[in-house]
Design a protein around this motif. Structure first.
Motif, PDB file in Angstrom:
ATOM      1  N   ARG A 316     -15.356   0.143   2.108  1.00  0.00           N
ATOM      2  CA  ARG A 316     -16.698   0.520   1.668  1.00  0.00           C
ATOM      3  C   ARG A 316     -17.082  -0.122   0.334  1.00  0.00           C
ATOM      4  N   TYR A 317     -16.117  -0.744  -0.346  1.00  0.00           N
ATOM      5  CA  TYR A 317     -16.378  -1.282  -1.683  1.00  0.00           C
ATOM      6  C   TYR A 317     -15.986  -2.753  -1.731  1.00  0.00           C
ATOM      7  N   SER A 318     -16.872  -3.566  -2.286  1.00  0.00           N
ATOM      8  CA  SER A 318     -16.622  -5.009  -2.284  1.00  0.00           C
ATOM      9  C   SER A 318     -16.183  -5.556  -3.635  1.00  0.00           C
ATOM     10  N   LEU A 319     -16.584  -4.879  -4.731  1.00  0.00           N
ATOM     11  CA  LEU A 319     -16.384  -5.417  -6.093  1.00  0.00           C
ATOM     12  C   LEU A 319     -16.941  -6.838  -6.195  1.00  0.00           C
ATOM     13  N   GLU A 320     -18.048  -7.078  -5.520  1.00  0.00           N
ATOM     14  CA  GLU A 320     -18.587  -8.438  -5.428  1.00  0.00           C
ATOM     15  C   GLU A 320     -19.075  -8.987  -6.764  1.00  0.00           C
ATOM     16  N   THR A 321     -19.428  -8.119  -7.706  1.00  0.00           N
ATOM     17  CA  THR A 321     -19.905  -8.609  -8.998  1.00  0.00           C
ATOM     18  C   THR A 321     -18.763  -8.818  -9.997  1.00  0.00           C
ATOM     19  N   VAL A 322     -17.571  -8.347  -9.659  1.00  0.00           N
ATOM     20  CA  VAL A 322     -16.447  -8.396 -10.596  1.00  0.00           C
ATOM     21  C   VAL A 322     -15.904  -9.818 -10.705  1.00  0.00           C
ATOM     22  N   LYS A 323     -15.775 -10.282 -11.942  1.00  0.00           N
ATOM     23  CA  LYS A 323     -15.211 -11.603 -12.209  1.00  0.00           C
ATOM     24  C   LYS A 323     -13.824 -11.525 -12.826  1.00  0.00           C
ATOM     25  N   VAL A 324     -13.509 -10.400 -13.474  1.00  0.00           N
ATOM     26  CA  VAL A 324     -12.198 -10.205 -14.088  1.00  0.00           C
ATOM     27  C   VAL A 324     -11.754  -8.766 -13.892  1.00  0.00           C
ATOM     28  N   VAL A 325     -10.559  -8.591 -13.330  1.00  0.00           N
ATOM     29  CA  VAL A 325      -9.862  -7.301 -13.361  1.00  0.00           C
ATOM     30  C   VAL A 325      -8.751  -7.465 -14.391  1.00  0.00           C
ATOM     31  N   ALA A 326      -8.878  -6.756 -15.510  1.00  0.00           N
ATOM     32  CA  ALA A 326      -7.964  -6.918 -16.642  1.00  0.00           C
ATOM     33  C   ALA A 326      -6.976  -5.759 -16.674  1.00  0.00           C
ATOM     34  N   ALA A 327      -5.709  -6.067 -16.404  1.00  0.00           N
ATOM     35  CA  ALA A 327      -4.670  -5.032 -16.342  1.00  0.00           C
ATOM     36  C   ALA A 327      -3.686  -5.213 -17.484  1.00  0.00           C
ATOM     37  N   SER A 328      -3.134  -4.099 -17.972  1.00  0.00           N
ATOM     38  CA  SER A 328      -2.091  -4.142 -18.984  1.00  0.00           C
ATOM     39  C   SER A 328      -1.494  -2.751 -19.095  1.00  0.00           C
ATOM     40  N   GLY A 329      -0.307  -2.676 -19.683  1.00  0.00           N
ATOM     41  CA  GLY A 329       0.328  -1.382 -19.919  1.00  0.00           C
ATOM     42  C   GLY A 329       1.705  -1.267 -19.329  1.00  0.00           C
ATOM     43  N   SER A 330       1.965  -1.995 -18.254  1.00  0.00           N
ATOM     44  CA  SER A 330       3.296  -2.018 -17.641  1.00  0.00           C
ATOM     45  C   SER A 330       3.336  -3.180 -16.662  1.00  0.00           C
ATOM     46  N   ALA A 331       4.535  -3.471 -16.166  1.00  0.00           N
ATOM     47  CA  ALA A 331       4.684  -4.569 -15.214  1.00  0.00           C
ATOM     48  C   ALA A 331       3.995  -4.235 -13.896  1.00  0.00           C
ATOM     49  N   LEU A 332       3.522  -5.269 -13.200  1.00  0.00           N
ATOM     50  CA  LEU A 332       2.967  -5.091 -11.860  1.00  0.00           C
ATOM     51  C   LEU A 332       4.138  -5.059 -10.877  1.00  0.00           C
ATOM     52  N   PRO A 333       4.393  -3.926 -10.239  1.00  0.00           N
ATOM     53  CA  PRO A 333       5.584  -3.825  -9.392  1.00  0.00           C
ATOM     54  C   PRO A 333       5.453  -4.587  -8.084  1.00  0.00           C
ATOM     55  N   GLY A 334       6.594  -5.103  -7.629  1.00  0.00           N
ATOM     56  CA  GLY A 334       6.637  -5.748  -6.320  1.00  0.00           C
ATOM     57  C   GLY A 334       5.590  -6.824  -6.159  1.00  0.00           C
ATOM     58  N   ASP A 335       4.886  -6.773  -5.038  1.00  0.00           N
ATOM     59  CA  ASP A 335       3.840  -7.749  -4.739  1.00  0.00           C
ATOM     60  C   ASP A 335       2.446  -7.156  -4.952  1.00  0.00           C
ATOM     61  N   LEU A 336       2.330  -6.232  -5.904  1.00  0.00           N
ATOM     62  CA  LEU A 336       1.050  -5.580  -6.162  1.00  0.00           C
ATOM     63  C   LEU A 336      -0.041  -6.600  -6.460  1.00  0.00           C
ATOM     64  N   ASP A 346      -9.235 -13.400  -6.156  1.00  0.00           N
ATOM     65  CA  ASP A 346      -8.354 -13.905  -7.217  1.00  0.00           C
ATOM     66  C   ASP A 346      -9.024 -13.801  -8.586  1.00  0.00           C
ATOM     67  N   HIS A 347      -9.122 -12.559  -9.068  1.00  0.00           N
ATOM     68  CA  HIS A 347      -9.699 -12.339 -10.396  1.00  0.00           C
ATOM     69  C   HIS A 347      -8.845 -11.367 -11.218  1.00  0.00           C
ATOM     70  N   LEU A 348      -7.584 -11.235 -10.855  1.00  0.00           N
ATOM     71  CA  LEU A 348      -6.687 -10.309 -11.555  1.00  0.00           C
ATOM     72  C   LEU A 348      -5.951 -11.036 -12.678  1.00  0.00           C
ATOM     73  N   TYR A 349      -6.000 -10.445 -13.869  1.00  0.00           N
ATOM     74  CA  TYR A 349      -5.287 -10.956 -15.042  1.00  0.00           C
ATOM     75  C   TYR A 349      -4.418  -9.826 -15.580  1.00  0.00           C
ATOM     76  N   ASN A 350      -3.128 -10.088 -15.773  1.00  0.00           N
ATOM     77  CA  ASN A 350      -2.223  -9.052 -16.273  1.00  0.00           C
ATOM     78  C   ASN A 350      -1.669  -9.456 -17.631  1.00  0.00           C
ATOM     79  N   THR A 351      -1.814  -8.575 -18.607  1.00  0.00           N
ATOM     80  CA  THR A 351      -1.394  -8.846 -19.973  1.00  0.00           C
ATOM     81  C   THR A 351      -0.102  -8.103 -20.277  1.00  0.00           C
TER      82      THR A 351
END
Length: 555
Positions: A316-336, A346-351
């Protein structure tokens, strides 16, 4: 550009690269000379912290909406007037220049207004984690000794045993948001009762922000940091393509380094910040779509909770306007990372970083497509080196202690103590390595490594392996005593709704993918893992659970 403003960016723009980053992000763009003059004077007088950053952007775009929360939109001009009045009211309650205010609030305008008002007084701000237990709060408040505690009404009971003379409510849960007349004052009542909303006098002291460590291993420590310069923003922007004028949904807690960083970035980039008091996975998708946000700021567990939703809900949700998903705080587990990008793009950035060193490296979508477990590469003006136990730099590919150098290193804990330093670089507290392409891999906390049968084992590697099992949605591992091997791992997993997997099946999965000595001695299925408000697993509670189980077995 006026001289005061020019002085602040001289260091950052001393190379063509700095100018390029500022121009591409839209920070360097046409404004009227008068507006630029006011912004420059604000930065010169108030510094680049919450007060100066806010007043500069309020000078450039006073009628731009800065905050949208459950109560609606609020412009820079409106917040300026409200925080002038609030600053005067707080001064009457004992908040002064060089003093401190503690803030325990969820993501809403009250958090923002309390921050700006206290900063206008030159008071330091202590951000309290909303998931702290009562004893932790008592310890922290006794150590930090703030003049006033500003908190959401829901935390009143948790603060009951803390000795704080002055309290103010930042959010009220009662009928129509009306406070108990016999209870503490609210931010709104203080603002309404203060007739003067003219600018306050400029203090000599610039506010410090005290971010508390996660407290996953004991009482949280206060990690103060002075205001960041524009070079810190260029560093982040060099690896994350944020642009001015965006609408940004900050779901990460504002009291957390990552949430606060994006609140401050909004003052440089002129962002409109969309806030919701509580995170709900579907509601976060809905508000991001409804508000047509270009950026979504999260901690990794939020991505996990979103992806755990049924496919029919996600569709039900497209996130079509999103250009950056900015994540931080811990490691991204597995193949998340791959799972998220396959679903939403392909707009995920992990700090990667810590409360003490801020950000050390940033993984771009290209990095994570190539190596999903990488922490990426250091951004501009950031140095990361790997040292062995003799404080010697190790060759590429070898593991060692991660040390970081940048303009955002903290000053030392408020209760005393500091992080280890080597040649001006600060320890992140983690162990990792670089590959041949210059990508960093974080293998785990340096205090979590166990020696099992003479071999070094990091829980994070085993956690990532188990997280890739189709039945597992969350996992954590700890070291436990073992008569034969000295130490072994004990893993705790949460299974997906409707999924099933036996302990033997999960052990076989690890054995098929990792060395035999890395297979956990036991794998325990839980309904959920204990986490704090920033999504970090509280491993000390798992250790306590393990010790309790052992005592029961011995009885």
């Amino acid at each position: 550009m006026p001289r005061p403003l020019d002085a602040l960016v001289t260091k950052a723009t001393s190379t063509g690269y700095g100018v390029k980053v500022l121009a591409e992000s839209g920070i360097i763009r046409p404004y009227s000379p008068r507006a630029l003059g006011r912004a420059g004077r604000a930065l010169q007088q108030w510094g680049t912290g919450p007060a100066g950053g806010f007043l500069a952007m309020a000078s450039l775009a006073p009628d731009r909406v800065w905050i949208i929360d459950e109560r609606g939109p609020c412009t820079f001009r409106e917040i300026d007037r409200r925080t002038n009045a609030l600053a005067r009211a707080l001064r009457k309650r004992g908040v002064g220049e060089g003093g401190s205010v503690a803030l325990m609030a969820r993501n809403h305008r009250g958090f923002v207004e309390a921050t700006v008002a206290a900063a206008k007084l030159g008071a330091d701000l202590i951000y309290l984690n909303t998931a702290f237990a009562g004893p932790q709060l008592v310890d922290v408040l006794e150590r930090e000794d703030p003049s006033v505690v500003i908190h959401d009404e829901e935390f009143t009971g948790m603060l009951a045993k803390a000795h704080v003379a002055q309290r103010v409510l930042s959010w009220v849960d009662g009928i129509d948001g009306q406070p108990d007349p016999s209870g503490p004052a609210t931010l709104d009542s203080l603002i309404a009762a203060e007739p003067d909303d003219a600018p306050v006098a400029v203090p000599d002291h610039h506010s410090r922000i005290v971010i508390l460590t996660s407290g996953t291993a004991g009482t949280p420590k206060g990690a103060p940091r002075n205001e960041a310069g524009i070079d810190a923003a260029i560093s982040l922007l060099s690896r994350m393509p944020l642009r001015s004028g965006w609408r940004v949904h900050v779901a990460a807690p504002l009291f957390h380094t990552w949430g606060f960083a994006h609140l401050m970035l909004s003052l440089l980039l002129g962002h409109t910040v969309v806030l919701r008091r509580r995170f709900d996975p579907e509601a976060a998708l809905a508000v991001t779509d409804e508000q047509r946000c270009e950026e979504f700021v999260v901690i990794p567990v939020m991505l996990q909770r979103i992806l755990a939703l049924p496919d029919e809900t996600l569709d039900r949700y497209s996130l079509e306007t999103v250009k950056v998903v900015a994540a931080s705080g811990s490691a991204l587990p597995g193949d998340l990372a791959l799972t998220w990008m396959d679903r939403f793009g392909d707009h995920l950035y992990n700090t990667y970083g810590s409360t003490e060193v801020a950000y050390a490296s940033i993984a771009t979508p290209e990095d994570m497509r190539a190596q999903p477990s990488t922490a990426g590469k250091p951004p501009w003006a950031t140095v990361v080196k790997i040292y062995d136990e003799r404080d010697q730099e190790v060759p590429q590919g070898e593991s060692g202690r991660i040390f970081v150098g940048n303009s955002l290193l903290f000053e030392g804990y408020t209760g005393g103590g500091h992080k280890d330093m080597i040649d001006g670089l600060m320890s992140s507290g983690d162990v990792g390595r670089f590959d041949e392409d210059g990508r960093l891999y974080v293998e785990g906390r340096d205090d979590e490594m166990i020696v099992s049968g003479g071999e070094n084992v990091f829980p994070q590697e085993v956690e990532n392996c188990l997280a890739r099992h189709e039945a597992v949605v969350e996992v954590a591992a700890i070291g436990v005593d073992d008569e034969d091997f000295g130490k072994r791992l004990r893993a705790f997993v949460v299974l997906r709704d409707g999924a099933a997997a036996s302990e033997d099946e999960l052990k076989a999965h690890v054995k098929d993918n990792l060395a035999r000595y890395k297979v956990p001695r036991e794998i325990v299925v839980l309904d959920e893992l204990p986490r704090n408000a920033t999504g970090k697993v509280l491993k000390r509670e798992l250790v306590d659970r393990d010790n309790s189980d052992n005592h029961e077995e011995d009885a």
